[in-house]
Design a protein around this motif. Structure first.
Motif, short mmCIF file in Angstrom:
data_model
loop_
_atom_site.label_atom_id
_atom_site.label_comp_id
_atom_site.label_asym_id
_atom_site.label_seq_id
_atom_site.Cartn_x
_atom_site.Cartn_y
_atom_site.Cartn_z
N GLU A 1 22.61 -12.16 -1.33
CA GLU A 1 22.11 -12.42 -2.68
C GLU A 1 23.20 -12.38 -3.74
OE1 GLU A 1 20.98 -10.16 -0.49
OE2 GLU A 1 20.43 -8.27 -1.48
N ASP A 2 24.42 -12.10 -3.35
CA ASP A 2 25.53 -12.17 -4.30
C ASP A 2 26.07 -13.60 -4.42
OD1 ASP A 2 26.71 -9.03 -3.05
OD2 ASP A 2 25.68 -9.40 -4.95
N GLY B 1 34.71 -9.70 -19.14
CA GLY B 1 33.63 -9.46 -18.19
C GLY B 1 33.39 -10.61 -17.25
N TRP B 2 32.36 -10.38 -16.43
CA TRP B 2 31.96 -11.37 -15.44
C TRP B 2 30.44 -11.56 -15.50
CZ3 TRP B 2 35.41 -14.08 -12.50
CH2 TRP B 2 36.73 -13.58 -12.45
N TYR B 3 30.03 -12.81 -15.46
CA TYR B 3 28.63 -13.17 -15.31
C TYR B 3 28.53 -13.98 -14.04
CZ TYR B 3 27.05 -11.81 -19.98
OH TYR B 3 26.69 -11.10 -21.09
N ARG B 4 27.33 -14.09 -13.53
CA ARG B 4 27.12 -15.00 -12.40
C ARG B 4 25.85 -15.80 -12.65
NH1 ARG B 4 25.86 -10.57 -7.62
NH2 ARG B 4 23.87 -9.78 -8.45
N VAL C 1 31.19 -18.23 -5.21
CA VAL C 1 31.21 -17.16 -4.21
C VAL C 1 30.03 -17.39 -3.28
CG1 VAL C 1 30.95 -14.68 -3.82
CG2 VAL C 1 32.37 -15.51 -5.71
N THR C 2 30.30 -17.53 -2.00
CA THR C 2 29.25 -17.78 -1.02
C THR C 2 29.33 -16.74 0.08
OG1 THR C 2 29.38 -20.16 -1.44
CG2 THR C 2 28.24 -19.45 0.56
N ILE C 3 28.20 -16.09 0.30
CA ILE C 3 28.12 -15.07 1.34
C ILE C 3 27.24 -15.60 2.47
CG2 ILE C 3 27.67 -12.64 1.81
CD1 ILE C 3 29.63 -13.24 -0.52
N ALA D 1 28.59 -11.44 5.04
CA ALA D 1 27.96 -10.26 4.46
C ALA D 1 28.69 -9.00 4.94
CB ALA D 1 26.49 -10.20 4.87
N GLY D 2 28.90 -8.09 3.99
CA GLY D 2 29.61 -6.86 4.30
C GLY D 2 31.10 -6.90 3.99
#
Length: 115
Positions: free
Chosen positions: A88-89, A35-38, A111-113, A14-15
Motif C-alpha cells: 500500500e506504499d 516534505g514528502w507527499y504521495r 514507488v512500486t512495491i 514488500a519488506g
C-alpha cells in the motif's frame, strides 16, 4: 525558476527499503519546511512526512516507525528513508519546499512495491 527534482524511486519487494532524495534547482528564500507527499491513482495527495528548518518532524500514521525524513537546510535537500515497505506504499511521491515566497513541488517519482 525553482524546481525541486526527486530521485530514488523504483520497484522493490514488500519488506525492502528505498531512499528518496530531492534537491531544489535554486536556493529557497527563507526556507521554512520540506516534505514528502504521495498520491495514489484517483486520489488527492496525502502528507507522508514533513520537516521544519528547526528539525521538527511529523509523519502520517501509516508510515510512523517505518519512514524517516531528514533534510539539509543549507543545500535545500530533503530525503525520505523508507523501510519495511508495504504494497500500500505504492504511489507517486512528490517532494516540496516551503519558503517565504511560496511552495515548490517536484514532478514526482514512482514507488512500486511488489509482493
Amino acid at each position: 525558476q525553482v524546481q525541486p527534482v526527486e530521485s530514488g524511486g523504483g520497484l522493490v519487494k514488500a519488506g525492502e527499503s528505498l531512499k528518496l532524495s530531492c534537491a531544489s534547482s535554486q536556493k529557497i528564500f527563507k526556507l521554512k519546511a520540506m516534505g514528502w507527499y504521495r498520491q495514489f491513482p484517483g486520489e488527492q495527495r496525502e502528507l507522508v512526512a514533513r520537516i521544519t528548518t528547526d528539525g521538527t518532524t511529523n509523519y502520517a500514521d501509516s508510515v510512523k516507525g517505518r519512514f524517516t525524513i531528514s533534510g539539509d537546510n543549507a543545500k535545500n535537500t530533503v530525503y525520505l528513508q523508507m523501510n519495511s515497505l508495504k504494497l500500500e506504499d505504492t504511489g507517486v511521491y512528490h517532494c516540496y519546499f516551503w519558503g517565504l515566497l511560496g511552495e515548490y513541488w517536484g514532478q514526482g517519482t514512482q514507488v512500486t512495491i511488489s509482493s
